[in-house]
Design an enzyme around this catalytic site. Structure first.
Site, short mmCIF file in Angstrom:
data_model
loop_
_atom_site.label_atom_id
_atom_site.label_comp_id
_atom_site.label_asym_id
_atom_site.label_seq_id
_atom_site.Cartn_x
_atom_site.Cartn_y
_atom_site.Cartn_z
N GLN A 80 0.84 -1.21 -0.01
CA GLN A 80 -0.01 -0.02 0.08
C GLN A 80 0.85 0.97 0.15
OE1 GLN A 80 -2.99 -1.48 3.31
NE2 GLN A 80 -3.97 0.37 2.24
N HIS A 81 -0.03 2.21 -0.30
CA HIS A 81 0.66 3.68 0.08
C HIS A 81 1.77 4.26 -1.36
CE1 HIS A 81 -1.28 3.29 3.72
NE2 HIS A 81 -0.61 2.64 4.24
N ASP A 114 -2.29 -4.74 0.04
CA ASP A 114 -1.74 -6.24 0.74
C ASP A 114 -2.53 -6.66 1.98
OD1 ASP A 114 -0.80 -3.95 2.19
OD2 ASP A 114 1.46 -4.77 1.90
#
Length: 475
Positions: free
Chosen positions: A71-72, A233
């Site tokens: 992520q991110h 994830d």
């Protein structure tokens, strides 16, 4: 029966699993490493994906593909769809000051919690965009679109057909800091606040919507399989392990995560709980810690033993380690948000100066820190009936047996597996089968561990933790 492929493009590597869409039976799999670092050229992910697909026997017979990813991460594209600079990953902390700026400019965490369900920290994409605008203004001016790692890989599998074809899902969008799980809408004003202007962002798809078709020219020998929305994830792992309402999933990897499946969105102004979305249309309140399995590695290193022997030592000591407590903030900490914190040992006496006591304190300290996350979820309305324990740290016999004493509820441990990739595969199966509900895949070999709670473990830990944090605050 149709086959589907699930991809886990994680920080360390790329894993591909090919499974039977109806039963979830594993047919074949492959993997490839990713380079180290907190910023990575996305082409390295693409190369690893190609290698992992080849190792998994290709995609010629696959009906649908889904990509789950870390992520991110910030992937910035120019007008031609070219990557402008290496992607900043979730674990790149250079945007910590930018996160503090964004929170302060809005008057505190309540604004962000109400707007997007989470208070930005350095891992969030929105903070990385502010960093880019402040430190690389020439690159910031070139940005035509910003997406996440799994979005970019899905787009590449589709043949990179144009920026308007970028697609994402609710779970990954909810970690950007400019999309609201509660409303299901982007907040372009927050994107503009970070970067200085609006740019294109991926269309957010529903749980079983199609992101297009795989371009056979993108992957040698592949069929034009359906592309699923993909996922972040953690959401994919929860989906892969079959977490449902009332379940709390505790993942003990490099970092630790504690999250639950919720019917309503979270909005924690303190920032402890991130109000993410899941892959089914529900929500995924999540707490992250920086210190998890590596606490066990560190303890094993200090005692000069392997992880199996560390577990044996821990189980030979009594619950509570006779008052020896390890506060496991070995790499700073995110929950609580003390990035410069250090670890500490409390209660060291002649009696507790043994390898067994230290081993037990390490396991209990790591679990207590994760249990603090469980408390934070409960404060947001979670009512856990059981804990699902996954990740590398769950392989420890001591962790499995002590967890129920610390968490105060039954602990279920699925067999070791690639649950992020499995969750992606299950999502691909949902799309390929065209069913109303996702197919029911149940991991075989799941074990349950039950034990009487030992409240004294957490009580003593809380005293040591608070004392340690007070000392750190005093300098």
């Amino acid at each position: 029966m149709p086959l589907v492929a699930g991809v886990d493009s994680s920080t360390q590597s790329c894993k591909v699993v090919v499974r039977d869409a109806e039963t979830g039976t594993l047919v074949r799999e492959g993997r490839a490493p990713h380079p180290d670092g907190t910023e990575v050229d996305p082409e390295a992910w693409w190369s690893a994906l190609q290698t992992a697909i080849e190792a998994a026997g290709g995609l010629a017979d696959v009906a649908a593909v889904s990509v789950a990813g870390q992520q991110h991460g910030m992937v910035c594209l120019d007008d031609a769809g070219q990557v402008i600079r290496p992607a900043l990953l979730w674990n790149d902390t250079r945007s910590a000051d930018a996160a503090a700026e964004l929170v302060a400019e809005a008057g505190g965490g309540r604004f962000w919690a109400d707007a997007v369900g989470s208070v930005p920290v350095a891992s969030f994409t929105v903070t990385k965009l502010r960093w880019l605008a402040r430190h690389e203004p020439a690159n910031a001016e070139r940005v035509a679109a910003v997406c996440l790692p799994h979005d970019w890989l899905t787009w590449r599998l589709a043949g990179a057909p144009g920026l308007e074809a970028l697609r994402t899902d609710r779970s990954d969008a909810s970690g950007t800091g400019y999309w609201s799980p509660a409303t299901g809408e982007y907040r372009p004003d927050l994107l503009e606040r970070a970067l200085g202007r609006e740019v294109r962002v991926p269309t957010v798809l529903g749980p079983a919507e199609s992101a297009g078709h795989l371009d056979p020219a993108a992957v040698s020998g592949a069929a034009p399989a359906l592309l699923a929305p993909g996922a972040g994830d953690n959401a994919a792992a929860g989906f892969g392990v079959g977490a449902g309402s009332g379940d709390v999933l505790v993942s003990i990897g490099t970092s630790g995560t504690v999250f639950s499946i919720a019917e309503t969105p979270a909005a924690d102004a303190s920032g402890t709980v991130a109000g993410f979305a899941d892959v089914t249309g529900r929500f995924l309140p999540l707490v992250a810690t920086l210190n998890a399995a590596r606490v066990l590695d560190a303890a094993a290193g200090m005692l000069r033993v392997g992880l199996d022997e560390l577990a044996d030592l821990a189980l030979s000591a009594p619950p509570g380690a006779d008052g020896l407590v390890l506060v496991p903030y070995l790499e700073g900490e995110r929950t609580p948000n003390r990035p410069l914190a250090t670890g500490a040992v409390h209660g060291l006496t002649l009696r507790t100066s043994t390898p067994a006591h230290l081993a037990r304190a390490a396991v209990e300290g790591m679990l207590c820190a994760l249990a603090d996350g469980l408390d934070a979820l409960a404060a947001q309305g979670a009512q856990p009936r059981r804990v699902l324990l996954v990740g590398g740290g769950a392989r420890s016999a001591a962790v499995r047996r002590i967890a129920a004493q610390v968490f105060g509820c039954p602990v279920v441990v699925p067999p070791p597996g690639e649950y992020v990739a499995d969750g992606a595969a299950r999502q691909a199966a949902w799309l390929a089968l065209g069913t109303t509900e996702a197919p029911s895949w149940t991991p075989a070999g799941t074990r349950e561990y039950a034990a009487e709670p030992v409240p004294a473990i957490r009580e003593r830990y809380a005293q040591a933790r608070d004392h340690h944090l007070d000392r750190l605050a005093q300098g």
